[in-house]
Design an enzyme around this catalytic site. Structure first.
Site, PDB file in Angstrom:
ATOM      1  N   GLY A   8       0.668  -1.094  -0.088  1.00 46.82           N
ATOM      2  CA  GLY A   8       0.102   0.039   0.060  1.00 46.82           C
ATOM      3  C   GLY A   8       0.934   1.228   0.067  1.00 46.82           C
ATOM      4  CB  ALA A  10       2.984   6.924   2.638  1.00 46.33           C
ATOM      5  N   GLY A  13      -2.788   2.473   5.776  1.00 49.39           N
ATOM      6  CA  GLY A  13      -3.260   1.339   6.669  1.00 49.39           C
ATOM      7  C   GLY A  13      -2.866  -0.315   6.555  1.00 49.39           C
ATOM      8  CE  LYS A  14       2.940   0.429   3.698  1.00 49.18           C
ATOM      9  NZ  LYS A  14       2.412   1.955   3.948  1.00 49.18           N
ATOM     10  CB  SER A  15       1.515  -0.797   9.696  1.00 45.72           C
ATOM     11  OG  SER A  15       2.704  -0.435   8.784  1.00 45.72           O
ATOM     12  CG  HIS A  53       4.691   2.278  13.440  1.00 47.30           C
ATOM     13  ND1 HIS A  53       3.923   1.727  12.858  1.00 47.30           N
ATOM     14  CD2 HIS A  53       5.254   3.299  12.820  1.00 47.30           C
ATOM     15  CE1 HIS A  53       3.630   1.940  11.767  1.00 47.30           C
ATOM     16  NE2 HIS A  53       4.155   2.947  11.544  1.00 47.30           N
TER      17      HIS A  53
END
Length: 171
Positions: A8, A10, A13-15, A53
């Protein structure tokens, strides 16, 4: 056992997608998930990103730092582990800046991923949809990331594209 590549842009929402899936998987297996991070804090902005994170993950996660030797980190996990690698494009950047052999490193990563005995989510930025970069280093990065993504997509059991926090299963 399975490997999922999550691509995806920046802030797509991939993380969060990979983290959420891994948390569910780990809970059902009665395990603590492992986050393998590749970021290095070279400035205050990156320090803030890393802290954000970490806060998002909370205490439930084991964190391994692998800015360069991602293959060793993967091979060092016990059988049946639940893990997320975040992110491959930072890992690729680290290798490029260290002038490593990217072809060999990519092949070693694909081999380690293919042999992984557990549940694995690989997070990476899709960088090939924009304009052609104007400088040679940026073009090389885009090309290397594209080649790595294609090789990992072939090795993965599933591939998801995430945009606006929504996942589209591509494989």
């Amino acid at each position: 056992m399975s490997v999922t590549l999550v691509l995806g842009g920046a802030r797509s929402g991939k993380s969060a997608f990979a983290q959420g899936a891994a948390e569910i998987c780990a809970r059902t297996k009665g395990q603590r998930p492992v986050m393998i991070v590749t970021a290095q804090a070279f400035d205050s902005e990156m320090e803030e990103r890393i802290a954000r994170h970490q806060a998002d993950r909370g205490e439930a996660w084991t964190t391994l730092e692998a800015p360069m030797d991602l293959v060793a980190a993967l091979r060092g996990l016990p059988p049946g582990a639940v893990a997320v690698v975040d992110c491959l494009t930072l890992w690729l950047t680290n290798l490029m800046l260290a002038e490593c052999d990217l072809s060999s490193a990519g092949a070693e990563l694909v081999a380690a991923v293919s042999a992984f005995d557990g549940e694995l989510w690989l997070v990476s930025n899709e960088v090939g949809w924009g304009v052609v970069p104007e400088n040679a280093l940026a073009r090389r990065f885009r090309d290397e990331a594209g080649r790595l993504h294609q090789a990992l997509a072939r090795a993965a059991d599933a591939v998801h594209l995430v945009a606006a926090g929504l996942s589209l299963r591509m494989k």
